[in-house]
Design a protein around this motif. Structure first.
Motif, PDB file in Angstrom:
ATOM      1  N   ASN A 275     -12.822  17.092   1.149  1.00  0.00           N
ATOM      2  CA  ASN A 275     -11.874  17.775   0.267  1.00  0.00           C
ATOM      3  C   ASN A 275     -10.667  16.911  -0.079  1.00  0.00           C
ATOM      4  OD1 ASN A 275     -13.238  20.204  -0.046  1.00  0.00           O
ATOM      5  ND2 ASN A 275     -12.423  21.020   1.890  1.00  0.00           N
ATOM      6  N   GLY A 276     -10.435  16.726  -1.376  1.00  0.00           N
ATOM      7  CA  GLY A 276      -9.224  16.045  -1.839  1.00  0.00           C
ATOM      8  C   GLY A 276      -9.128  14.584  -1.447  1.00  0.00           C
ATOM      9  N   GLN A 277     -10.290  13.952  -1.185  1.00  0.00           N
ATOM     10  CA  GLN A 277     -10.239  12.573  -0.720  1.00  0.00           C
ATOM     11  C   GLN A 277     -11.128  11.651  -1.546  1.00  0.00           C
ATOM     12  OE1 GLN A 277     -10.853  12.413   3.564  1.00  0.00           O
ATOM     13  NE2 GLN A 277     -10.190  14.557   3.581  1.00  0.00           N
ATOM     14  N   ILE A 278     -10.665  10.448  -1.666  1.00  0.00           N
ATOM     15  CA  ILE A 278     -11.436   9.429  -2.364  1.00  0.00           C
ATOM     16  C   ILE A 278     -11.491   8.206  -1.460  1.00  0.00           C
ATOM     17  CG2 ILE A 278     -11.509   7.934  -4.392  1.00  0.00           C
ATOM     18  CD1 ILE A 278     -10.024  10.157  -5.915  1.00  0.00           C
ATOM     19  N   TRP A 279     -12.704   7.754  -1.176  1.00  0.00           N
ATOM     20  CA  TRP A 279     -12.883   6.609  -0.274  1.00  0.00           C
ATOM     21  C   TRP A 279     -13.057   5.330  -1.084  1.00  0.00           C
ATOM     22  CZ3 TRP A 279     -12.587   7.064   5.043  1.00  0.00           C
ATOM     23  CH2 TRP A 279     -12.558   8.372   5.553  1.00  0.00           C
ATOM     24  N   LEU A 280     -12.221   4.347  -0.755  1.00  0.00           N
ATOM     25  CA  LEU A 280     -12.246   3.068  -1.477  1.00  0.00           C
ATOM     26  C   LEU A 280     -12.487   1.933  -0.484  1.00  0.00           C
ATOM     27  CD1 LEU A 280      -8.797   3.491  -3.286  1.00  0.00           C
ATOM     28  CD2 LEU A 280     -10.994   4.396  -4.066  1.00  0.00           C
ATOM     29  N   PRO A 281     -12.820   0.740  -0.974  1.00  0.00           N
ATOM     30  CA  PRO A 281     -12.882  -0.405  -0.057  1.00  0.00           C
ATOM     31  C   PRO A 281     -11.486  -0.689   0.477  1.00  0.00           C
ATOM     32  CG  PRO A 281     -13.937  -0.902  -2.158  1.00  0.00           C
ATOM     33  CD  PRO A 281     -13.223   0.389  -2.336  1.00  0.00           C
ATOM     34  N   LEU A 282     -11.418  -0.961   1.775  1.00  0.00           N
ATOM     35  CA  LEU A 282     -10.126  -1.153   2.438  1.00  0.00           C
ATOM     36  C   LEU A 282      -9.292  -2.251   1.769  1.00  0.00           C
ATOM     37  CD1 LEU A 282      -8.203  -0.525   4.796  1.00  0.00           C
ATOM     38  CD2 LEU A 282      -9.467  -2.213   6.155  1.00  0.00           C
ATOM     39  N   ASP A 283      -9.934  -3.399   1.479  1.00  0.00           N
ATOM     40  CA  ASP A 283      -9.142  -4.516   0.929  1.00  0.00           C
ATOM     41  C   ASP A 283      -8.580  -4.177  -0.452  1.00  0.00           C
ATOM     42  OD1 ASP A 283     -11.626  -4.495  -0.176  1.00  0.00           O
ATOM     43  OD2 ASP A 283     -12.007  -6.663   0.043  1.00  0.00           O
ATOM     44  N   ARG A 284      -9.319  -3.374  -1.245  1.00  0.00           N
ATOM     45  CA  ARG A 284      -8.796  -2.985  -2.565  1.00  0.00           C
ATOM     46  C   ARG A 284      -7.553  -2.122  -2.414  1.00  0.00           C
ATOM     47  NH1 ARG A 284     -12.636  -3.972  -6.844  1.00  0.00           N
ATOM     48  NH2 ARG A 284     -11.101  -3.185  -8.331  1.00  0.00           N
ATOM     49  N   LEU A 285      -7.642  -1.148  -1.487  1.00  0.00           N
ATOM     50  CA  LEU A 285      -6.501  -0.247  -1.316  1.00  0.00           C
ATOM     51  C   LEU A 285      -5.287  -1.013  -0.780  1.00  0.00           C
ATOM     52  CD1 LEU A 285      -5.474   2.635  -1.564  1.00  0.00           C
ATOM     53  CD2 LEU A 285      -6.231   3.062   0.785  1.00  0.00           C
ATOM     54  N   GLN A 286      -5.553  -1.944   0.162  1.00  0.00           N
ATOM     55  CA  GLN A 286      -4.440  -2.741   0.701  1.00  0.00           C
ATOM     56  C   GLN A 286      -3.757  -3.529  -0.406  1.00  0.00           C
ATOM     57  OE1 GLN A 286      -6.660  -4.848   3.710  1.00  0.00           O
ATOM     58  NE2 GLN A 286      -5.991  -3.467   5.358  1.00  0.00           N
ATOM     59  N   LYS A 287      -4.578  -4.027  -1.334  1.00  0.00           N
ATOM     60  CA  LYS A 287      -4.012  -4.782  -2.455  1.00  0.00           C
ATOM     61  C   LYS A 287      -3.212  -3.864  -3.377  1.00  0.00           C
ATOM     62  CE  LYS A 287      -6.983  -8.350  -3.017  1.00  0.00           C
ATOM     63  NZ  LYS A 287      -8.354  -8.565  -3.475  1.00  0.00           N
ATOM     64  N   MET A 288      -3.803  -2.685  -3.698  1.00  0.00           N
ATOM     65  CA  MET A 288      -3.129  -1.732  -4.590  1.00  0.00           C
ATOM     66  C   MET A 288      -1.763  -1.344  -4.022  1.00  0.00           C
ATOM     67  SD  MET A 288      -6.467   0.624  -5.183  1.00  0.00           S
ATOM     68  CE  MET A 288      -5.698   2.123  -5.709  1.00  0.00           C
ATOM     69  N   MET A 289      -1.718  -1.126  -2.714  1.00  0.00           N
ATOM     70  CA  MET A 289      -0.489  -0.645  -2.082  1.00  0.00           C
ATOM     71  C   MET A 289       0.448  -1.789  -1.705  1.00  0.00           C
ATOM     72  SD  MET A 289      -1.039   2.517  -2.169  1.00  0.00           S
ATOM     73  CE  MET A 289       0.447   3.014  -1.345  1.00  0.00           C
ATOM     74  N   GLN A 290      -0.067  -3.000  -1.848  1.00  0.00           N
ATOM     75  CA  GLN A 290       0.649  -4.182  -1.378  1.00  0.00           C
ATOM     76  C   GLN A 290       0.956  -4.074   0.118  1.00  0.00           C
ATOM     77  OE1 GLN A 290       3.471  -5.954  -3.879  1.00  0.00           O
ATOM     78  NE2 GLN A 290       2.632  -5.022  -5.728  1.00  0.00           N
ATOM     79  N   MET A 291      -0.081  -3.675   0.839  1.00  0.00           N
ATOM     80  CA  MET A 291       0.044  -3.575   2.294  1.00  0.00           C
ATOM     81  C   MET A 291      -1.071  -4.395   2.925  1.00  0.00           C
ATOM     82  SD  MET A 291       0.458   0.508   2.706  1.00  0.00           S
ATOM     83  CE  MET A 291       1.696   1.454   1.853  1.00  0.00           C
ATOM     84  N   PRO A 292      -1.019  -5.703   2.796  1.00  0.00           N
ATOM     85  CA  PRO A 292      -2.120  -6.506   3.296  1.00  0.00           C
ATOM     86  C   PRO A 292      -2.281  -6.337   4.804  1.00  0.00           C
ATOM     87  CG  PRO A 292      -0.249  -7.877   2.710  1.00  0.00           C
ATOM     88  CD  PRO A 292       0.054  -6.510   2.206  1.00  0.00           C
ATOM     89  N   ASP A 293      -3.541  -6.158   5.203  1.00  0.00           N
ATOM     90  CA  ASP A 293      -3.880  -6.090   6.630  1.00  0.00           C
ATOM     91  C   ASP A 293      -3.238  -4.900   7.346  1.00  0.00           C
ATOM     92  OD1 ASP A 293      -5.473  -7.125   8.608  1.00  0.00           O
ATOM     93  OD2 ASP A 293      -3.795  -8.237   9.529  1.00  0.00           O
ATOM     94  N   GLU A 294      -2.860  -3.882   6.559  1.00  0.00           N
ATOM     95  CA  GLU A 294      -2.245  -2.728   7.209  1.00  0.00           C
ATOM     96  C   GLU A 294      -3.234  -1.571   7.286  1.00  0.00           C
ATOM     97  OE1 GLU A 294       1.627  -1.500   6.236  1.00  0.00           O
ATOM     98  OE2 GLU A 294       2.418  -3.542   6.016  1.00  0.00           O
ATOM     99  N   ALA A 295      -2.922  -0.637   8.191  1.00  0.00           N
ATOM    100  CA  ALA A 295      -3.767   0.554   8.339  1.00  0.00           C
ATOM    101  C   ALA A 295      -2.907   1.737   8.749  1.00  0.00           C
ATOM    102  CB  ALA A 295      -4.857   0.304   9.377  1.00  0.00           C
ATOM    103  N   THR A 296      -3.472   2.925   8.612  1.00  0.00           N
ATOM    104  CA  THR A 296      -2.792   4.150   9.037  1.00  0.00           C
ATOM    105  C   THR A 296      -3.388   4.652  10.345  1.00  0.00           C
ATOM    106  OG1 THR A 296      -2.475   4.709   6.723  1.00  0.00           O
ATOM    107  CG2 THR A 296      -2.128   6.485   8.331  1.00  0.00           C
ATOM    108  N   ILE A 297      -4.734   4.582  10.391  1.00  0.00           N
ATOM    109  CA  ILE A 297      -5.424   4.966  11.619  1.00  0.00           C
ATOM    110  C   ILE A 297      -6.498   3.919  11.896  1.00  0.00           C
ATOM    111  CG2 ILE A 297      -5.010   7.462  11.350  1.00  0.00           C
ATOM    112  CD1 ILE A 297      -7.859   7.737  10.281  1.00  0.00           C
TER     113      ILE A 297
END
Ligand SMILES: Nc1ncnc2c1ncn2[C@@H]1O[C@H](COP(=O)(O)OP(=O)(O)OP(=O)(O)O)[C@@H](O)[C@H]1O
Ligand SMILES: [Mg+2]
Lengths: 250, 379
Positions: free
Chosen positions: B178-200
């Protein structure tokens, strides 16, 4: 108290509450019974026979006066002590036999022993002895519903006698039996009375019973009217060994 | 109705309660078990390291709850024992409407969760994404469709791009759908400008000794599954009313049987007392006799209950359509699970209840006068 008396009743009254007032069922009773007596409380309906028997049996307590059974004052016993007295020393025989319907004959006779500290072997032997006394050795596996009235009452006698109590109290034991069966069970009780020296006290107005008793206590309106020791001559001579097959004397 | 027939009916009702209680609790346990297994497979693995600011119930914390993957965990991640996931909020515009969603970045090659992430490993211009069937239905998109996504990067700067759905998966676990979209991790890190970061960071196997790092906290199964267990319990109250009613009925029936039998058997009670039983012993006798109804009911319940319960555990219970939206993992079919503890505890509870109910009316015996009882007015 005189040691030869196992029952000693002095100035005993029994009253029942009735419509605000009281109804006197027994009035100033004075009686003693010795070991091995074969006595009858005789009197018309309502004269207090059952009431007196119940008090002797510690099922009820007197209103006034003292009733001492085997050195114990009935008025002072707790429920538990009274149950223990009945359990160890008293046997009851009822007009309606009161066998426990789901148990076999053997188990019915065994029942009082389960409340006492008998081992299983002791129980087994005592029950077989008791069934032999009343001539029912072959019925030990039967259920009460399969027995005739006479047989049922003989089981009840075996149940009352199995622990060899000092006193057996029998309230109208023959009231539901025909003449022949009445004589059978009376012969049986007379024999046990002699052999085991058990004191028997009957409450009855049955002439057949009166022929057997050796002491006749007449009650009328809750009072003792007469207390007579009967001559052997009043009674018919003994026959046989009291086994049922020998027939009655009707 | 005869006393015998009545007693048998009562025992039968009691045996129904037995079977239904065990069945119902078996369904709950089965449901719980299945939900746990699904949740572990799809969402929580062997436990999760949370960023210390992460709060799954408050999406607004997501802007802060991310950080570089700690070096202490790197080895485990490379070995495939841990899987970092980056989560951030975004807005999508499926056919003109605006909708807030969670973007979740995950390694397409991950093997830890059952999520089919392999399709994300593709070389296309748009951002590849996989979504669950619930999400697909709500935004009316299917594999191959596009949509625009708009997000704010780590500096608060808005950006937008196109997303292309490369796969739709079906799961029993709504919380990865529900309400979620799964993307490749490296793409999202690039989009957010959070290289090598994670939430969980999800663990593959249950972790007995979590690696302690500053700003990350390990959450184990007990913690992560507690909500689920609570939810199942609360959702199942409706079902338990049925067996409470049955049990009450059976209790009433046993009570009634006891009252009747004590009334009818006064003379027998008097006889017991004349033979030297104390009132306490007579009360015990009748209580035990009443409790025997419970044992009898248990035996009868076993006769038809065991085949029925076995059949259920094999055939399963089909859950009605609509339970999908309960906000928790619900399979189409639930296989009840009957544990030894469940059967023993149910049996004990029923027997204790029956014994208490059998005891209550026997107090009347204590008030009985033996001389009256022997006369046995009844019969
Ligand atoms: N619990 C009681 N409450 C009130 N009155 C009672 C009670 N028990 C007995 N009575 C009265 O006491 C009197 C004596 O009763 P009891 O049963 O001793 O007579 P009985 O001689 O045994 O009579 P029967 O030959 O009919 O059995 C009767 O008038 C009876 O109504
Ligand atoms: Mg009488």
């Amino acid at each position: 108290m005189d040691n030869s008396n196992i029952i000693q009743i002095e100035n005993m009254w029994k009253q029942f509450p009735m419509g605000g007032g009281k109804f006197t069922a027994l009035e100033n009773i004075n009686l003693t019974f010795g070991k091995g007596e074969f006595a009858g409380l005789v009197g018309p309906s309502g004269s207090g026979k059952t009431t007196l028997l119940n008090i002797i049996g510690s099922l009820d307590v007197p209103t006034k006066g003292s009733t001492i059974i085997l050195d114990k004052s009935i008025s002072d016993l707790t429920h538990k002590e009274a149950a223990q007295l009945r359990n160890h020393h008293l046997g009851f025989i009822f007009q309606t036999y009161n066998l426990l319907p789901v148990y076999t004959v053997f188990e019915n006779v065994e029942y009082p022993l389960l409340l006492l500290d008998y081992t299983s072997d002791e129980r087994h032997k005592a029950v077989l002895d008791a069934l032999e006394w009343v001539g029912l050795s072959d019925k030990e596996k039967s259920r009460p519903a399969q027995l005739s009235g006479g047989e049922s009452q003989r089981v009840a006698i075996a149940r009352a006698m199995v622990k060899r109590p000092e006193i057996v109290l029998a309230d109208e034991p023959t009231a539901n039996l025909d003449a022949e069966n009445s004589h059978h069970i009376l012969q049986m009780m007379e024999k046990l009375n002699k052999e085991l020296e058990t004191t028997f006290i009957f409450a009855t107005h049955d002439e057949k019973v009166i022929k057997y008793i050796r002491r006749k206590i007449s009650l009328l309106d809750g009072k003792i009217e007469k207390d007579e020791h009967l001559e052997m001559g009043d009674r018919r001579p003994e026959t046989g060994d009291g086994r049922p097959e020998t027939g009655g004397r009707a | 109705m005869g006393a015998g027939l009545r007693t048998w009916l009562n025992v039968l009702v009691l045996s129904f309660s037995f079977v239904i209680i065990i069945w119902h609790r078996g369904i709950l346990d089965g449901w719980n078990h299945q939900a746990e297994v699904d949740t572990i497979n799809w969402e929580i693995g062997g436990g999760i390291y949370w960023h210390e600011k992460y709060d799954p119930y408050d999406p607004f914390t997501l802007t802060d709850s991310h950080g570089p993957v700690p070096y202490q965990l790197k080895k485990e991640i490379n070995a495939g024992n841990l899987e970092p996931i980056l989560i951030s909020q975004a807005t999508i515009y499926p056919d003109g409407h605006m909708q807030t969603v969670l973007l979740k970045g995950i390694d397409p090659e991950q093997m830890i969760l059952a999520l089919p992430t392999a399709p994300l490993d593709t070389m296309i211009n748009e951002i590849p994404a996989v979504i669950g069937t619930r999400m697909a239905k709500s935004i009316k998109l299917k594999t191959g469709d596009y949509m625009t996504v708009r997000w704010r990067d780590v500096n608060g700067v808005f950006d937008a791009a196109d997303i292309r759905i490369v796969g739709v998966f079906k799961t029993n676990v709504p919380s990865v759908d529900n309400g979620q979209i799964w993307l490749p991790l490296d793409r999202l890190q690039k989009m957010m400008q959070m290289p090598d970061e994670a939430t969980i960071i999800v663990a593959a196997k249950e972790v007995s000794e979590p690696i302690l790092t500053s700003s990350w906290e390990f959450k184990d199964h007990d913690f992560l599954l507690s909500d689920l267990t609570e939810m199942i319990r609360s959702k199942s109250i409706g079902g338990s009313i049925m067996y409470i009613i049955l049990l009450l009925l059976a209790m009433l029936a046993i009570f009634d049987t006891q009252v009747l039998s004590i009334f009818r058997r006064q003379r027998e009670i008097g006889t017991h007392m004349a033979l030297g039983m104390t009132r306490g012993q007579v009360i015990r006798l009748f209580t035990v006799e009443g409790a025997m109804h419970g044992i009898l009911a248990a035996l009868i319940a076993a006769i038809y209950g065991i085949p029925f319960l076995y059949w259920q555990s094999v055939a399963g219970l089909s859950m009605p359509a609509g339970t999908d939206d309960m906000g928790m993992a619900v399979a189409e079919k639930i296989l009840p699970v009957y544990s030894v503890g469940l059967v023993i505890s149910t049996t004990l509870i029923v027997l204790i209840v029956v014994t208490i109910v059998s005891f209550l009316p026997t107090r009347r015996i204590a008030k009985m006068n033996p001389t009256e009882a022997i006369k046995g007015k009844v019969i």
